[in-house]
Design a protein around this motif. Structure first.
Motif, mmCIF file in Angstrom:
data_model
loop_
_atom_site.group_PDB
_atom_site.id
_atom_site.type_symbol
_atom_site.label_atom_id
_atom_site.label_comp_id
_atom_site.label_asym_id
_atom_site.label_seq_id
_atom_site.Cartn_x
_atom_site.Cartn_y
_atom_site.Cartn_z
ATOM 1 N N THR A 174 0.842 -1.192 0.000
ATOM 2 C CA THR A 174 0.000 0.000 0.000
ATOM 3 C C THR A 174 0.877 1.241 0.000
ATOM 4 O O THR A 174 1.765 1.384 0.846
ATOM 5 N N SER A 195 -4.154 7.421 -4.518
ATOM 6 C CA SER A 195 -3.880 6.536 -3.377
ATOM 7 C C SER A 195 -3.852 5.100 -3.904
ATOM 8 O O SER A 195 -4.894 4.457 -4.051
ATOM 9 N N GLN A 232 5.338 8.875 3.665
ATOM 10 C CA GLN A 232 5.904 7.964 2.670
ATOM 11 C C GLN A 232 7.416 7.840 2.852
ATOM 12 O O GLN A 232 7.978 6.745 2.800
ATOM 13 N N ALA A 281 1.615 13.758 3.716
ATOM 14 C CA ALA A 281 1.578 12.424 3.108
ATOM 15 C C ALA A 281 2.956 12.012 2.599
ATOM 16 O O ALA A 281 3.370 10.858 2.744
ATOM 17 N N ALA A 323 1.550 5.488 0.057
ATOM 18 C CA ALA A 323 0.994 6.704 0.629
ATOM 19 C C ALA A 323 0.437 7.570 -0.496
ATOM 20 O O ALA A 323 0.564 7.257 -1.678
ATOM 21 N N LEU A 324 -0.184 8.679 -0.123
ATOM 22 C CA LEU A 324 -0.709 9.617 -1.115
ATOM 23 C C LEU A 324 0.393 9.998 -2.098
ATOM 24 O O LEU A 324 1.517 10.297 -1.705
#
Length: 408
Positions: free
Chosen positions: A85, A108, A162, A158, A87-88
């Motif tokens: 997954t 996202s 990350q 964000a 981050a933005l």
């Protein structure tokens, strides 16, 4: 009631939100309707093409990292077999109708591998949420200046998350690399021996839960052979250091002790003074070729397996005690003896070979016995490889594994 006939292709294309399928080479093989619509591309412009040929980086943004971070996320999913997954992410898209004009976008993304029968990733599911409007909506009532300030603030936070995630990931990988190097240095492959033996160590895949297992073979003064395996509860560098100390101590104890019980006695007392060694497990067996017997002792460890030439498997469970240092007061360790016939096989192993989180340990022991019976005529090296192939999951185990095999 009959199971409904589901058209999964139709379901895929009707999924709400952007979803695409890519090969391990990052070439599009399919994309749902929302993906094509929100990305502003036709099916012909996407399918069969490399992802970053379809969506290159915005050349007007020197600090842009969307392409690099997306590629790294997909490569991690392929390598680990686990969902990744992100981050933005800011990743601008070129306007298909106005070449050279770029539209600012925030995404996202999640990348999930699809595994084949052999446990290897054969596809990547690339799911993306388009959140550009959400970011811009935070400051609309305050005017354009306020809007841009909040947008920049959210994006900055964000990106910081990350970057922190990336630093932690790299630190994790580095510690794992150092721990494995230390493990390899302390578990060398035995040199030439008059005995027919094989040893193996397999680290856990994609995790730091490694470097707690060890094996050892020691020639005894009376001509016998001591074989040992053990498992430290911790992981990483702490486990590797504790493992090295316990392995060395047990190897020395076996050479001077009257039997494996006494050797584990000494190891248990020593473990109380070693950081990270609490509740470690171990199994030790002394092989005497003169009277064809095996004397063994287990400290909270799975029992050794004895394979007869006819394929029968006996688990040596007559001398099982608690893990090292687990008793509040010292109690002498048990030991037991078992006879063997020529051309039998003795197998010592750690729990990573047989234990699975979703099943009883007896299932794993039965699986081990079945594999031993089927491969009973193999030499030690071939038998070790066959056991690992039969018993470890194709995509790798969640715990490391040590294995010792002796043809008697």
């Amino acid at each position: 009631m009959r199971d409904p006939q589901i058209d999964y292709a139709a379901v895929f294309h009707a999924l709400p939100g952007m979803v695409a399928l890519l090969t391990p080479d990052l070439v599009y093989v399919d994309a749902n309707d929302d993906f094509l619509r929100l990305a502003g591309r036709t099916r012909e412009q996407v399918l069969g093409r490399y992802i970053f040929d379809v969506f290159p980086e915005n050349p007007n943004e020197p600090a842009a990292a969307g392409m690099r971070e997306t590629r790294e996320s997909m490569e991690r999913a392929l390598a680990t077999g686990e969902r990744d997954t992100m981050a933005l992410l800011r990743y601008d898209i070129e306007d298909p109708h106005r070449p050279g004009q770029w539209q600012e976008h925030y995404w996202s993304p999640v990348n999930a591998p699809v595994l084949g029968p052999d446990g290897r990733a054969v596809l990547i599911v690339h799911r993306v949420e388009e959140v550009t409007d959400l970011i811009r909506a935070f400051g609309r009532r305050g005017g354009d200046t306020r809007d841009r300030v909040l947008e920049a603030e959210l994006y900055t936070r964000a990106r910081e998350l990350q970057e922190l995630n990336e630093r932690l990931r790299k630190a994790h990988a580095r510690e794992r690399e150092v721990a494995l190097a230390l493990q390899a240095a302390m578990l060398p492959v035995p040199g030439p021996s008059r005995h027919r033996t094989a040893v193996r160590y397999r680290p856990a895949i994609g995790a730091l839960n490694v470097c707690g297992d060890w094996y050892d073979l020691a020639d005894l003064p009376d001509g016998g052979l001591a074989a040992s395996v053990g498992d430290v509860v911790g992981h990483g560098l702490v486990a590797a250091c504790a493992m090295g100390q316990l392995r060395s101590a047990l190897s020395a104890a076996c050479r001077v002790a009257d039997g494996p019980g006494q050797a584990l006695d000494a190891l248990g007392l020593y473990a109380r003074s070693v950081e990270g060694a609490e509740s470690s497990t171990a199994a030790t067996a002394f092989v005497d070729w003169g009277d064809r017997s095996i004397v063994y002792s287990c400290a909270g460890h799975p029992p050794p397996a004895l394979l007869s030439p006819d394929g029968a498997v006996t688990f040596l469970d007559g001398a099982t005690d608690p893990p090292l240092g687990a008793r509040p007061e010292h109690v002498p360790r048990l030991q037991a003896s078992a006879p063997f016939v020529a051309d039998s096989v003795l197998v010592l192993y750690t729990d990573g070979l047989i234990e699975r989180r979703d099943e009883d340990i007896d299932v794993g022991l039965d699986r081990l016995a079945d594999s031993l019976t089927r491969h009973r005529q193999a030499d030690p090296d071939a038998l070790a490889d066959a056991l690992l192939a039969d018993l470890l999951p194709p995509k790798g185990n969640t715990d490391d594994t040590a294995l010792v095999i002796i043809r008697l």
